[in-house]
Motif scaffolding. Structure first.
Motif, PDB file in Angstrom:
ATOM      1  N   SER A  39       0.850  -1.190   0.000  1.00  0.00           N
ATOM      2  CA  SER A  39       0.000   0.000   0.000  1.00  0.00           C
ATOM      3  C   SER A  39       0.884   1.237   0.000  1.00  0.00           C
ATOM      4  O   SER A  39       1.778   1.378   0.854  1.00  0.00           O
ATOM      5  CB  SER A  39      -0.899  -0.011   1.247  1.00  0.00           C
ATOM      6  OG  SER A  39      -1.679   1.161   1.315  1.00  0.00           O
ATOM      7  N   ALA A  93      -8.676   2.972  -3.854  1.00  0.00           N
ATOM      8  CA  ALA A  93      -7.319   2.686  -4.332  1.00  0.00           C
ATOM      9  C   ALA A  93      -7.335   2.118  -5.744  1.00  0.00           C
ATOM     10  O   ALA A  93      -8.264   1.406  -6.135  1.00  0.00           O
ATOM     11  CB  ALA A  93      -6.628   1.709  -3.384  1.00  0.00           C
ATOM     12  N   SER A 118       2.090  -6.522   9.085  1.00  0.00           N
ATOM     13  CA  SER A 118       2.595  -5.488   8.188  1.00  0.00           C
ATOM     14  C   SER A 118       3.933  -4.956   8.664  1.00  0.00           C
ATOM     15  O   SER A 118       4.318  -5.125   9.824  1.00  0.00           O
ATOM     16  CB  SER A 118       1.590  -4.334   8.099  1.00  0.00           C
ATOM     17  OG  SER A 118       1.457  -3.688   9.367  1.00  0.00           O
ATOM     18  N   CYS A 161      -4.183   6.700  -3.728  1.00  0.00           N
ATOM     19  CA  CYS A 161      -3.814   5.473  -3.036  1.00  0.00           C
ATOM     20  C   CYS A 161      -3.667   4.348  -4.061  1.00  0.00           C
ATOM     21  O   CYS A 161      -4.487   4.225  -4.981  1.00  0.00           O
ATOM     22  CB  CYS A 161      -4.882   5.088  -2.016  1.00  0.00           C
ATOM     23  SG  CYS A 161      -5.119   6.312  -0.718  1.00  0.00           S
ATOM     24  N   ILE A 163      -2.789   0.071  -4.379  1.00  0.00           N
ATOM     25  CA  ILE A 163      -2.521  -1.243  -3.802  1.00  0.00           C
ATOM     26  C   ILE A 163      -1.831  -2.073  -4.869  1.00  0.00           C
ATOM     27  O   ILE A 163      -2.373  -2.273  -5.961  1.00  0.00           O
ATOM     28  CB  ILE A 163      -3.803  -1.955  -3.342  1.00  0.00           C
ATOM     29  CG1 ILE A 163      -4.489  -1.159  -2.229  1.00  0.00           C
ATOM     30  CG2 ILE A 163      -3.484  -3.376  -2.868  1.00  0.00           C
ATOM     31  CD1 ILE A 163      -3.707  -1.081  -0.931  1.00  0.00           C
TER      32      ILE A 163
END
Length: 383
Positions: A39, A93, A118, A161, A163
């Motif tokens: 991300s 995104a 993460s 954004c 991904i």
């Protein structure tokens, strides 16, 4: 094949000393056993520096290429106008599939401070303006219209954004594209055309359509098929028979008809080619025309003839070969009682419809199917 191609591209890129590397702060998220998502934020105006939009197309006889739908200009213009307004917001995104030239470098200073799922770091994306569009390291899986609007908008920049995930090849990209778009208002024909070349686990409804879609693709692109180039799909807009009509005919036979008896796809295709070649020769004046000029090529006619195929095959099930000649012999007596391009259909119960009044609706399909099967039993079976 796709994986090998990607490896060649990787080698070519790595050998290019003029490649610039875009470094973006990112968060790596672990999913499943060994899958990872990245991300990050990027300037929407620069997305096309490292991403391409792979549209669905066919190159001669080489098969399906790409996986995206054509750009929808009306939608793009709406997004573009919004982006050029006073205070726009794009919260969703954009999803990008990367090849293995893209690398994630974890932040060593944050070791032990991240969650079990993460970690933070930097995503390194190579940018080479000398390569062709298809060789860029990223493919936009979802967000084609937004990325096009960002590219064309009269703005200096706009962060979005993103991904990203690493894909092993085109097959996985297609799978993710279908999964992402299956619940959106995406043309069904596009999804069905992608199914034969898509692997992996898909929703059950799409799994059931994969084999009929593969048969339809082969009937459309095999050189020896009587329907070669005649099935209308998103990549073959000049076809005369709707892809959904072919799929419905195939699904009927695979479920309750003669195709159910065969486990090998080549045997299924052989039978289909023999039957529809016979149909083309028995009804040459109605074959290959647009549906508005021939009800044989119409949804109702094609599906009804599919039921007749199953009935003829059942009557001759003890025959060693369901050849084209056998189908022609069985179909020929029906030539004079079919009104594909002119005249009227005289159905049971006093129902009379002009040839072009037959529509692709359940009631008319049932009427036409019953009529054809009744005529076949009267003119052929009883004799």
């Amino acid at each position: 094949m796709a994986t090998a191609t990607m490896k060649k591209r990787t080698t070519a890129k790595s050998a290019n000393k003029n490649v610039k590397v875009l470094r973006l702060a990112a968060i790596e998220v672990k999913q499943g056993k060994n899958r990872k998502l990245y991300s990050f934020a990027a300037d929407g105006k620069s997305l096309h520096d490292f991403c391409t939009i792979s549209r669905v197309s066919r190159q001669g006889e080489e098969g399906l290429e790409g996986y995206q739908r054509p750009e929808v200009m009306a939608h793009i213009n709406q997004i573009r106008a919004y982006l050029e307004s006073e205070n726009p917001l794009l919260p969703n995104a954009i999803v990008v599939a990367f090849d293995d030239t893209v690398k994630f470098k974890p932040d060593p200073g944050k070791a032990g401070t991240d969650s079990p799922f993460s970690r933070s770091g930097v995503l390194e994306i190579p940018i080479d303006n000398s390569i062709i569009e298809e060789d860029k390291p990223g493919w936009i899986v979802d967000g084609q219209q937004r990325s096009a609007a960002l590219r064309d908008a009269r703005i200096s920049g706009f962060p979005v954004c993103v991904i990203g995930f690493l894909a092993e090849g085109l097959e996985e990209q297609r799978q993710q594209f279908i999964l992402v778009n299956a619940t959106k208002p995406l043309p069904k024909g596009l999804i069905y055309e992608l199914l034969p070349s898509t692997g992996g686990k898909l929703p059950m409804a799409l799994q059931r359509r994969r084999h009929p879609a593969l048969l339809s693709e082969r009937m459309n692109f095999d050189e020896d098929s009587p329907l070669h180039g005649m099935i209308r799909t998103p990549t073959n807009g000049t076809g005369v028979v709707a892809d959904n009509t072919i799929l419905k005919m195939l699904e009927n036979s695979l479920t309750d008809g003669v195709l159910y008896l065969y486990t090998d796809i080549e045997d299924q295709l052989k039978l289909l080619k023999h039957f529809w070649s016979a149909v083309a020769e028995v009804f040459p004046d109605a074959w290959g025309l647009l549906p508005r000029k021939s009800r044989l090529m119409h949804g109702a006619g094609f599906i009804s003839m599919g039921f007749l195929m199953d009935t003829i095959a059942d009557r001759n099930r003890k025959t060693k070969s369901l050849s084209k000649e056998l189908f022609k012999k069985e179909l020929m007596p029906l030539k004079e009682v079919c009104s594909w391009t002119e005249g009227s259909w005289e159905f049971d119960g006093g129902n009379i419809l002009k040839w072009n009044e037959v529509q692709n609706v359940p009631r008319h399909i049932q009427l036409l199917s019953s009529h054809l099967l009744g005529m076949y039993r009267e003119l052929v079976w009883k004799k």
